[in-house]
Scaffold this motif. Sequence first.
Motif, PDB file in Angstrom:
ATOM      1  N   ALA A 107       0.811  -1.220   0.000  1.00 27.62           N
ATOM      2  CA  ALA A 107       0.000   0.000   0.000  1.00 27.62           C
ATOM      3  C   ALA A 107       0.841   1.266   0.000  1.00 27.62           C
ATOM      4  CB  ALA A 107      -0.931  -0.012   1.213  1.00 27.62           C
ATOM      5  N   HIS A 108       2.042   1.180   0.555  1.00 31.96           N
ATOM      6  CA  HIS A 108       2.880   2.379   0.640  1.00 31.96           C
ATOM      7  C   HIS A 108       4.185   2.224  -0.126  1.00 31.96           C
ATOM      8  CE1 HIS A 108       0.097   3.918   3.621  1.00 31.96           C
ATOM      9  NE2 HIS A 108       0.192   2.782   4.255  1.00 31.96           N
ATOM     10  N   GLY A 109       4.171   1.306  -1.092  1.00 32.08           N
ATOM     11  CA  GLY A 109       5.345   1.162  -1.929  1.00 32.08           C
ATOM     12  C   GLY A 109       6.349   0.147  -1.423  1.00 32.08           C
ATOM     13  N   VAL A 110       6.138  -0.398  -0.212  1.00 29.59           N
ATOM     14  CA  VAL A 110       7.047  -1.401   0.327  1.00 29.59           C
ATOM     15  C   VAL A 110       6.355  -2.753   0.279  1.00 29.59           C
ATOM     16  CG1 VAL A 110       8.378  -2.138   2.338  1.00 29.59           C
ATOM     17  CG2 VAL A 110       8.097   0.299   1.841  1.00 29.59           C
ATOM     18  N   PRO A 111       6.922  -3.731  -0.432  1.00 29.57           N
ATOM     19  CA  PRO A 111       6.261  -5.017  -0.585  1.00 29.57           C
ATOM     20  C   PRO A 111       6.012  -5.693   0.756  1.00 29.57           C
ATOM     21  CG  PRO A 111       8.265  -4.879  -1.904  1.00 29.57           C
ATOM     22  CD  PRO A 111       8.218  -3.668  -1.070  1.00 29.57           C
ATOM     23  N   GLY A 112       4.923  -6.423   0.835  1.00 27.49           N
ATOM     24  CA  GLY A 112       4.582  -7.142   2.048  1.00 27.49           C
ATOM     25  C   GLY A 112       5.344  -8.449   2.184  1.00 27.49           C
ATOM     26  N   GLY A 113       4.992  -9.200   3.245  1.00 32.56           N
ATOM     27  CA  GLY A 113       5.710 -10.423   3.574  1.00 32.56           C
ATOM     28  C   GLY A 113       5.572 -11.528   2.558  1.00 32.56           C
ATOM     29  N   GLU A 114       4.633 -11.412   1.638  1.00 24.89           N
ATOM     30  CA  GLU A 114       4.470 -12.477   0.653  1.00 24.89           C
ATOM     31  C   GLU A 114       5.557 -12.454  -0.416  1.00 24.89           C
ATOM     32  OE1 GLU A 114       1.741 -15.183   0.733  1.00 24.89           O
ATOM     33  OE2 GLU A 114       2.635 -14.368   2.538  1.00 24.89           O
ATOM     34  N   GLN A 165       7.519 -12.430 -13.162  1.00 26.43           N
ATOM     35  CA  GLN A 165       6.583 -11.680 -13.999  1.00 26.43           C
ATOM     36  C   GLN A 165       6.859 -11.877 -15.489  1.00 26.43           C
ATOM     37  OE1 GLN A 165       3.956 -10.905 -12.741  1.00 26.43           O
ATOM     38  NE2 GLN A 165       3.908  -8.959 -11.656  1.00 26.43           N
ATOM     39  N   GLY A 166       7.800 -12.762 -15.828  1.00 19.85           N
ATOM     40  CA  GLY A 166       8.057 -13.050 -17.234  1.00 19.85           C
ATOM     41  C   GLY A 166       8.899 -12.026 -17.948  1.00 19.85           C
ATOM     42  N   MET A 167       9.595 -11.167 -17.192  1.00 21.64           N
ATOM     43  CA  MET A 167      10.424 -10.148 -17.817  1.00 21.64           C
ATOM     44  C   MET A 167      11.826 -10.700 -18.070  1.00 21.64           C
ATOM     45  SD  MET A 167       8.160  -7.872 -18.014  1.00 21.64           S
ATOM     46  CE  MET A 167       8.806  -6.226 -18.313  1.00 21.64           C
ATOM     47  N   PRO A 168      12.462 -10.271 -19.147  1.00 20.67           N
ATOM     48  CA  PRO A 168      13.792 -10.785 -19.494  1.00 20.67           C
ATOM     49  C   PRO A 168      14.878 -10.245 -18.583  1.00 20.67           C
ATOM     50  CG  PRO A 168      13.195  -9.022 -20.975  1.00 20.67           C
ATOM     51  CD  PRO A 168      11.975  -9.278 -20.129  1.00 20.67           C
ATOM     52  N   ASP A 169      16.009 -10.918 -18.573  1.00 17.26           N
ATOM     53  CA  ASP A 169      17.111 -10.469 -17.727  1.00 17.26           C
ATOM     54  C   ASP A 169      17.686  -9.140 -18.197  1.00 17.26           C
ATOM     55  OD1 ASP A 169      16.784 -12.641 -16.147  1.00 17.26           O
ATOM     56  OD2 ASP A 169      18.543 -13.737 -16.841  1.00 17.26           O
ATOM     57  N   ALA A 170      17.394  -8.736 -19.442  1.00 15.97           N
ATOM     58  CA  ALA A 170      17.834  -7.429 -19.928  1.00 15.97           C
ATOM     59  C   ALA A 170      16.992  -6.295 -19.345  1.00 15.97           C
ATOM     60  CB  ALA A 170      17.754  -7.390 -21.456  1.00 15.97           C
ATOM     61  N   PHE A 171      15.857  -6.643 -18.739  1.00 20.89           N
ATOM     62  CA  PHE A 171      14.955  -5.638 -18.179  1.00 20.89           C
ATOM     63  C   PHE A 171      15.468  -5.188 -16.820  1.00 20.89           C
ATOM     64  CE2 PHE A 171      11.436  -4.830 -15.232  1.00 20.89           C
ATOM     65  CZ  PHE A 171      10.797  -3.785 -15.868  1.00 20.89           C
ATOM     66  N   VAL A 172      15.647  -3.882 -16.667  1.00 15.31           N
ATOM     67  CA  VAL A 172      16.130  -3.320 -15.408  1.00 15.31           C
ATOM     68  C   VAL A 172      15.173  -2.209 -14.981  1.00 15.31           C
ATOM     69  CG1 VAL A 172      18.013  -2.156 -14.211  1.00 15.31           C
ATOM     70  CG2 VAL A 172      18.527  -3.835 -16.004  1.00 15.31           C
ATOM     71  N   PRO A 173      14.388  -2.418 -13.918  1.00 15.02           N
ATOM     72  CA  PRO A 173      13.481  -1.362 -13.464  1.00 15.02           C
ATOM     73  C   PRO A 173      14.244  -0.218 -12.816  1.00 15.02           C
ATOM     74  CG  PRO A 173      13.375  -3.250 -11.988  1.00 15.02           C
ATOM     75  CD  PRO A 173      14.245  -3.657 -13.136  1.00 15.02           C
ATOM     76  N   ALA A 174      13.755   0.982 -12.990  1.00 11.57           N
ATOM     77  CA  ALA A 174      14.385   2.164 -12.407  1.00 11.57           C
ATOM     78  C   ALA A 174      14.050   2.277 -10.925  1.00 11.57           C
ATOM     79  CB  ALA A 174      13.918   3.415 -13.148  1.00 11.57           C
ATOM     80  N   GLY A 175      14.863   3.036 -10.218  1.00  7.64           N
ATOM     81  CA  GLY A 175      14.563   3.354  -8.834  1.00  7.64           C
ATOM     82  C   GLY A 175      15.186   2.418  -7.822  1.00  7.64           C
ATOM     83  N   SER A 176      14.826   2.630  -6.573  1.00  8.00           N
ATOM     84  CA  SER A 176      15.333   1.843  -5.456  1.00  8.00           C
ATOM     85  C   SER A 176      14.740   0.442  -5.451  1.00  8.00           C
ATOM     86  CB  SER A 176      14.977   2.542  -4.134  1.00  8.00           C
ATOM     87  OG  SER A 176      13.555   2.536  -3.960  1.00  8.00           O
ATOM     88  N   ARG A 216       7.774  -2.486  -6.226  1.00  8.46           N
ATOM     89  CA  ARG A 216       6.407  -1.995  -6.375  1.00  8.46           C
ATOM     90  C   ARG A 216       5.979  -2.032  -7.844  1.00  8.46           C
ATOM     91  NH1 ARG A 216       3.649   3.644  -4.136  1.00  8.46           N
ATOM     92  NH2 ARG A 216       1.531   3.051  -4.706  1.00  8.46           N
ATOM     93  N   GLN A 217       6.864  -1.630  -8.728  1.00  8.11           N
ATOM     94  CA  GLN A 217       6.538  -1.678 -10.158  1.00  8.11           C
ATOM     95  C   GLN A 217       6.243  -3.107 -10.597  1.00  8.11           C
ATOM     96  OE1 GLN A 217       9.261   0.824 -12.757  1.00  8.11           O
ATOM     97  NE2 GLN A 217      10.247   1.127 -10.770  1.00  8.11           N
ATOM     98  N   LEU A 218       7.089  -4.038 -10.175  1.00  8.89           N
ATOM     99  CA  LEU A 218       6.905  -5.431 -10.568  1.00  8.89           C
ATOM    100  C   LEU A 218       5.661  -6.025  -9.917  1.00  8.89           C
ATOM    101  CD1 LEU A 218      10.647  -6.467 -10.443  1.00  8.89           C
ATOM    102  CD2 LEU A 218       9.191  -6.501 -12.479  1.00  8.89           C
TER     103      LEU A 218
END
Length: 402
Positions: free
Chosen positions: A322-329, A351-362, A368-370
Amino acid sequence: MFLSGSQFLFGSKEAASNGRFPVQNDANILTCGELFSGCGGMAAGLTQAGLRHEWMIEFNAIACQTLRDNWHAPWRSQPLTIMETDVRSVDWSSIGTVDIVAGGPPCQPFSKGGRAGGENDPRDMWPEAIRAVKHLRPRGFLFENVKGLLRPAFSEYLQRILDSLRRAGATEPDSPDVYEVIVVSVNAVDYGAAQKRERVLIAGVRRDCGKLEPFPERTHSVERLVWEKWVSGQYWQRHHLAHPVCGPTSRIEKAALRKVERRGVEPQERPWMTCRDVFVGLGEPAVGSGVSGHQLRAGAKAYPGHEGSPIDEPAKALKAGAHGVPGGENMLVDCSGAVRYFTVREAARLQGMPDAFVPAGSWSQAMRQLGNAVPAQLAEVAGRWIRQCARGQEDNEGKVRK
């Protein structure tokens, strides 16, 4: 099956040359515009399905940076447009038309883990999805949301959504429906994702362009997984592990094994993918790991209701928090029962994304994006389906009639 970075590079010249991207004559390609694009999970699957994105719209600045970093396409004749804006401010008369409109309207208003405010939640963007279809009149559309949208509390609102989509673009109150619309309840694990992620697809095809066919049958099953684990032993052999003597421990696998034994017939689907299956080649995460996004993050703790995902089962649905920090799951449970957080790279693979995929941010922003993303494996199946339904008749040269 998970597509490694060498098999699927967003917009790269290698991808264009290895047949994974549709680079044939533009007349043979259905174009796509996507709302609420997030970090690109749905876009990854739709691209694999042969659709060509013309534009993406996303409000979150970090997610937009992820899109810019990963969705470059030097081989395209026209650059992909990424609009960092609130979709409510979009003037659709200034946006180029596309064959397919897609996207995942924010799910928080309908999620069991959210406030369940539905249409009264200011984050509800279904009116904007409808507005886009109304103004763009695409050949077809494909929207994704949480299974919570099917709860009885939202039944009247869901019916209004469907009615509005059927009538989108109608010129007269008594004119026939413009779109044929369908609601499909699916679980991503049944279509190749290593994640138990139940979702709802709302899709439509303009009646003068094509016809909706039944959604594809599942390609993967728990029955096949338990067969390979507890009957043939193929699963353990594949991972060079000794066959456990304990038998299945999860309720789902126990029930599936009883069904398999009762039938006495080898299941013909592919097995559900497990965490161990999709993490092959990564090795254990470490602080100084050379694999992008595969660094160990300490502090994971299990507690009632948040026990994590066993390594030899599909993961539980990734959560954004809810606040951008993933839960215990968002944790992995190894064979000894120890827990740790999924790394960003592991979450991307789930999520089926390739190893070339690099999400931005912390780390928190990336997770959170994933956690908000559509599994690319499910999006690919749905993309191929809606593409086929919306293609309509073609002329002798194979060109799609608009």
